[in-house]
Design an enzyme around this catalytic site. Structure first.
Site, short mmCIF file in Angstrom:
data_model
loop_
_atom_site.label_atom_id
_atom_site.label_comp_id
_atom_site.label_asym_id
_atom_site.label_seq_id
_atom_site.Cartn_x
_atom_site.Cartn_y
_atom_site.Cartn_z
CG HIS A 41 -3.11 3.34 2.34
ND1 HIS A 41 -3.67 3.00 1.13
CD2 HIS A 41 -3.18 2.22 3.12
CE1 HIS A 41 -4.05 1.73 1.17
NE2 HIS A 41 -3.77 1.24 2.36
CG ASN A 68 -6.70 -0.82 1.48
OD1 ASN A 68 -5.95 -0.49 0.56
ND2 ASN A 68 -6.26 -1.23 2.65
CB CYS A 79 -0.94 0.00 1.20
SG CYS A 79 -1.97 -1.46 1.28
O1 UT7 Z 1 -3.75 -1.34 3.54
C1 UT7 Z 1 -2.68 -1.68 4.36
C2 UT7 Z 1 -2.96 -1.48 5.75
N1 UT7 Z 1 -4.21 -2.10 6.14
C3 UT7 Z 1 -4.91 -1.54 7.06
O2 UT7 Z 1 -4.55 -0.48 7.48
C4 UT7 Z 1 -6.11 -2.27 7.61
C5 UT7 Z 1 -6.17 -2.05 9.07
N2 UT7 Z 1 -7.26 -2.68 9.76
C6 UT7 Z 1 -8.59 -2.40 9.59
O3 UT7 Z 1 -8.98 -1.59 8.76
C7 UT7 Z 1 -9.55 -3.06 10.55
O4 UT7 Z 1 -8.83 -3.75 11.53
C8 UT7 Z 1 -10.57 -4.01 9.86
C9 UT7 Z 1 -11.59 -3.21 9.08
C10 UT7 Z 1 -9.87 -4.98 8.94
C11 UT7 Z 1 -11.33 -4.80 10.92
O5 UT7 Z 1 -11.98 -3.91 11.81
P1 UT7 Z 1 -11.81 -4.07 13.40
O6 UT7 Z 1 -12.63 -3.04 14.00
O7 UT7 Z 1 -10.35 -4.07 13.69
O8 UT7 Z 1 -12.47 -5.48 13.65
P2 UT7 Z 1 -11.84 -6.78 14.34
O9 UT7 Z 1 -10.90 -7.45 13.38
O10 UT7 Z 1 -11.32 -6.45 15.69
O11 UT7 Z 1 -13.11 -7.70 14.49
C12 UT7 Z 1 -14.18 -7.33 15.40
C13 UT7 Z 1 -15.33 -8.30 15.22
C14 UT7 Z 1 -14.90 -9.79 15.26
O12 UT7 Z 1 -15.91 -10.51 15.89
P3 UT7 Z 1 -15.74 -10.95 17.43
O13 UT7 Z 1 -14.51 -11.80 17.48
O14 UT7 Z 1 -15.60 -9.68 18.21
O15 UT7 Z 1 -17.01 -11.69 17.70
C15 UT7 Z 1 -14.85 -10.18 13.80
O16 UT7 Z 1 -15.09 -11.54 13.61
O17 UT7 Z 1 -15.94 -8.11 13.94
C16 UT7 Z 1 -16.01 -9.37 13.25
N3 UT7 Z 1 -15.87 -9.10 11.81
C17 UT7 Z 1 -16.92 -8.87 11.01
N4 UT7 Z 1 -18.23 -8.80 11.24
C18 UT7 Z 1 -19.03 -8.53 10.20
C19 UT7 Z 1 -14.72 -9.01 11.07
N5 UT7 Z 1 -15.01 -8.73 9.80
C20 UT7 Z 1 -16.37 -8.63 9.73
C21 UT7 Z 1 -17.25 -8.34 8.69
N6 UT7 Z 1 -18.59 -8.30 8.97
N7 UT7 Z 1 -16.85 -8.10 7.43
#
Ligand code: UT7
Length: 333
Positions: free
Chosen positions: A260, A290, A117
């Site tokens: 980004h 993204n 990225c």
């Molecule tokens: O491009 C290069 C750099 N990349 C980035 O900068 C990406 C950085 N990270 C992010 O943007 C975020 O971490 C994400 C958007 C990928 C994820 O968001 P988050 O707020 O960090 O969610 P999480 O991974 O902590 O997951 C929270 C909950 C989980 O459920 P439990 O374990 O709390 O029950 C996941 O299973 O959300 C769940 N979850 C979803 N639920 C519905 C994860 N993805 C989804 C989804 N729909 N698509």
């Protein structure tokens, strides 16, 4: 006499026609528009057609940038393409783009760079060095990706975030005394965290064990989103401050911040970290998600074309990606 300076004389971008909304995704897996939009700010992403490859997107964006610059492809003396999703293992996508835009008669060098990225900002930094050294006078820098080909469409943690697209700029050498142009670029990498954001297979490593060989991809994007988030905010904040300090400038001098386009919450947190008002942040991720190396030039092109970026403005580009890699470029428009 000062070394030449690189000035952005044209920008362009391209998004494939097919749009995939959050509701479309909710029909494919256990997710919802509410979750995706509130956690990421993304509403839809564009997906390349089956017969569309990264160089097609890159060539379209490149041609638009050349048109905006009033520059003939034959005038280019360097093409740099940032991508992690090249058409082929080799040759470089930049050489394929060179042919597609009709720039091959100049026999100018063309190569890809891979910083995920951060790729476009790395590319800008490399092109800037070529111009400063006097090696190049007109350079096309492109960021282009087809991440739809390397995400696991059954993994809701990653596939909802990424999209396909391309963005490009034409740089021209101007005298070093010129007020406008790239003021400085700052690039970093830290290979300690490869596992937090990587593709699970590749040419040398092969496909991961148990990987379904019916997939075209050699592996899929694997991301520890939460961890990446924390690193991204810290690194993007630090490199933004580094770029400003190197030029004796302050956050208050910045007219537009173009980070980004990873996640709205990351952009907001980074802006807050460096005490930059949110209205100065260019945010376009809602309609393309993204797009990795394409995201910064996509956002830049949009802000140039809608008139937000004006001559004399101070524009700060900032990116973070797998590696980890991160970089910033400070530009006087
Ligand atoms: O491009 C290069 C750099 N990349 C980035 O900068 C990406 C950085 N990270 C992010 O943007 C975020 O971490 C994400 C958007 C990928 C994820 O968001 P988050 O707020 O960090 O969610 P999480 O991974 O902590 O997951 C929270 C909950 C989980 O459920 P439990 O374990 O709390 O029950 C996941 O299973 O959300 C769940 N979850 C979803 N639920 C519905 C994860 N993805 C989804 C989804 N729909 N698509």
């Amino acid at each position: 006499m000062n070394a030449p300076r690189a000035r952005v004389v044209g920008t362009g971008s391209f998004l494939p026609e097919k749009r995939l909304t959050n509701d479309d995704l909710a029909g494919m897996m256990d997710t919802s528009d509410e979750w995706i939009s509130s956690r990421t700010g993304i509403l839809e992403r564009h997906i390349a057609a089956e017969d569309q490859v990264t160089s097609d997107l890159a060539a379209q964006a490149g041609l638009k940038a050349l048109e905006a610059a009033g520059c003939d492809p034959e005038e280019l003396d360097l093409i740099v393409c940032a991508t992690s999703t090249p058409d082929l293992v080799f040759p470089a996508t930049a050489t394929i783009v060179q042919r597609k835009i009709g720039a091959q008669n100049a026999k100018a060098p063309a190569f890809d760079i891979q910083a995920v990225c951060t790729g476009f900002v790395y590319g800008l930094g490399i092109a800037d060095q070529f111009i400063r050294s006097g090696m190049s006078k007109k350079v096309l820098v492109i960021g282009a990706e087809t991440f739809s080909r390397i995400v696991d469409w059954e993994d809701r943690n990653t596939c909802v975030v990424f999209g396909d697209g391309a963005g490009a700029v034409v740089l021209e050498a101007v005298p070093g005394e010129n007020a406008s142009g790239i003021l400085s670029t700052h690039m970093h990498a830290d290979g300690s965290h490869v596992e937090l954001l990587h593709v699970t297979g590749g040419v040398s490593r092969g496909r991961p064990e148990g990987f379904d060989v019916r997939h075209d991809a050699l592996g899929f994007v694997d991301m520890q989103g939460n961890e990446v988030f924390k690193h991204a905010v810290k690194a993007m904040g630090a490199v933004a401050e580094e770029a400003l300090a190197a030029n004796g400038l302050k956050v208050a001098d910045v007219d537009w911040f173009i980070p980004h386009q990873a996640n709205r919450r990351i952009l907001q947190a980074t802006a807050k970290r460096i005490s930059l008002p949110e209205e100065k942040v260019i945010m376009t991720l809602d309609h393309h998600g993204n797009t990795s190396a394409a995201s910064v030039p996509l956002a830049l092109d949009e802000a140039v074309r809608d008139g937000r970026i004006q001559p004399g403005h101070l524009v700060l580009l900032d990116a973070f990606g797998g590696g980890f890699t991160w970089a910033a470029a400070l530009i006087r428009w």
